[in-house]
Write a protein that holds these residues in place. Structure first.
Motif, PDB file in Angstrom:
ATOM      1  N   GLU A  76       0.944  -1.458   0.035  1.00 57.87           N
ATOM      2  CA  GLU A  76       0.048   0.072  -0.265  1.00 57.87           C
ATOM      3  C   GLU A  76       1.161   0.887   0.125  1.00 57.87           C
ATOM      4  O   GLU A  76       0.328   2.914  -0.834  1.00 57.87           O
ATOM      5  CB  GLU A  76      -1.075  -0.384   0.959  1.00 57.87           C
ATOM      6  CG  GLU A  76      -2.037  -1.238   1.071  1.00 57.87           C
ATOM      7  CD  GLU A  76      -3.079  -1.362   2.561  1.00 57.87           C
ATOM      8  OE1 GLU A  76      -3.730  -1.876   1.757  1.00 57.87           O
ATOM      9  OE2 GLU A  76      -1.934  -0.818   3.483  1.00 57.87           O
ATOM     10  N   LEU A  77       1.889   1.603   0.405  1.00 58.86           N
ATOM     11  CA  LEU A  77       3.465   2.648   0.972  1.00 58.86           C
ATOM     12  C   LEU A  77       3.509   2.866  -0.403  1.00 58.86           C
ATOM     13  O   LEU A  77       3.913   3.739  -1.473  1.00 58.86           O
ATOM     14  CB  LEU A  77       4.218   2.043   1.839  1.00 58.86           C
ATOM     15  CG  LEU A  77       5.064   3.647   1.740  1.00 58.86           C
ATOM     16  CD1 LEU A  77       4.519   4.899   1.832  1.00 58.86           C
ATOM     17  CD2 LEU A  77       5.942   2.727   3.031  1.00 58.86           C
ATOM     18  N   ILE A  78       3.707   1.052  -1.236  1.00 61.07           N
ATOM     19  CA  ILE A  78       4.578   1.503  -2.853  1.00 61.07           C
ATOM     20  C   ILE A  78       3.341   2.273  -3.487  1.00 61.07           C
ATOM     21  O   ILE A  78       3.750   3.127  -4.719  1.00 61.07           O
ATOM     22  CB  ILE A  78       4.856   0.472  -3.072  1.00 61.07           C
ATOM     23  CG1 ILE A  78       6.020  -0.606  -2.319  1.00 61.07           C
ATOM     24  CG2 ILE A  78       5.636   0.226  -4.495  1.00 61.07           C
ATOM     25  CD1 ILE A  78       5.657  -1.439  -2.319  1.00 61.07           C
ATOM     26  N   GLU A  79       2.610   2.013  -2.627  1.00 60.34           N
ATOM     27  CA  GLU A  79       0.645   2.234  -4.099  1.00 60.34           C
ATOM     28  C   GLU A  79       0.405   3.022  -3.807  1.00 60.34           C
ATOM     29  O   GLU A  79       1.035   4.183  -5.448  1.00 60.34           O
ATOM     30  CB  GLU A  79      -0.488   1.618  -4.329  1.00 60.34           C
ATOM     31  CG  GLU A  79      -0.348  -0.014  -4.556  1.00 60.34           C
ATOM     32  CD  GLU A  79       0.041  -0.144  -6.436  1.00 60.34           C
ATOM     33  OE1 GLU A  79      -0.650   0.750  -6.428  1.00 60.34           O
ATOM     34  OE2 GLU A  79       0.470  -0.761  -6.854  1.00 60.34           O
ATOM     35  N   ALA A  80       0.892   4.349  -2.609  1.00 63.57           N
ATOM     36  CA  ALA A  80       1.255   5.260  -2.131  1.00 63.57           C
ATOM     37  C   ALA A  80       1.733   6.564  -3.267  1.00 63.57           C
ATOM     38  O   ALA A  80       1.585   7.575  -3.546  1.00 63.57           O
ATOM     39  CB  ALA A  80       0.623   5.848  -0.734  1.00 63.57           C
ATOM     40  N   VAL A  81       3.262   6.389  -2.688  1.00 61.91           N
ATOM     41  CA  VAL A  81       3.694   6.313  -3.751  1.00 61.91           C
ATOM     42  C   VAL A  81       3.962   6.773  -5.074  1.00 61.91           C
ATOM     43  O   VAL A  81       4.340   7.746  -5.968  1.00 61.91           O
ATOM     44  CB  VAL A  81       5.596   5.765  -3.262  1.00 61.91           C
ATOM     45  CG1 VAL A  81       6.253   6.343  -3.928  1.00 61.91           C
ATOM     46  CG2 VAL A  81       5.837   6.349  -2.139  1.00 61.91           C
ATOM     47  N   ALA A  82       3.536   5.832  -6.109  1.00 60.24           N
ATOM     48  CA  ALA A  82       3.394   5.297  -7.282  1.00 60.24           C
ATOM     49  C   ALA A  82       2.337   6.230  -7.783  1.00 60.24           C
ATOM     50  O   ALA A  82       2.184   7.508  -8.713  1.00 60.24           O
ATOM     51  CB  ALA A  82       3.233   4.604  -7.875  1.00 60.24           C
TER      52      ALA A  82
END
Length: 96
Positions: free
Chosen positions: A5-11
Motif C-alpha cells: 500500500e505504501l508503494i501504491e501511495a508513492v506511485a
C-alpha cells in the motif's frame, strides 16, 4: 498500511514514476534504515520520528499459559519514537 500500500501511495502521488520505480524507492529507503540499525546507528527522519535499537538483557520470565518460570535470552529490539509533528496530528481534536 502494509508495504504494498505504501508503494501504491508513492506511485499514485508521483505519476511520472513507474510502479516498479516506486517499489525500488520504498525498498531502498527501508533497507537503508535496517542497515543503519544493524550498525547500531540512530535513524532520524525530521517531522516523522526516530528509529534506534535498544539492548534488553536476559531475564527470568513467566509462561502465561501455565505460570512456569522460563529463561528469556538477551536481545536487541527496535524502538520507534514518533516526532512532535506526528504526535500533534494524532492528538488533534477530531472533527467527525
Amino acid at each position: 498500511m502494509i508495504k504494498s500500500e505504501l508503494i501504491e501511495a508513492v506511485a499514485a502521488r508521483n505519476p511520472h514514476l513507474y510502479r516498479q520505480d516506486a517499489e525500488k524507492i520504498v525498498e531502498t529507503i527501508l533497507e537503508s534504515i535496517v542497515e543503519a540499525l544493524e550498525r547500531g546507528e540512530r535513524v532520524e527522519i525530521r517531522g516523522f520520528g526516530a528509529f534506534q535499537v535498544r539492548y534488553r538483557p536476559s531475564r527470568a520470565g513467566r509462561d502465561p499459559s501455565n505460570g512456569n518460570a522460563v529463561f528469556v535470552e538477551e536481545k536487541w529490539v527496535p524502538l520507534f519514537r514518533p516526532g512532535k509533528a506526528i504526535s500533534d496530528r494524532l492528538n488533534e481534536p477530531r472533527r467527525d
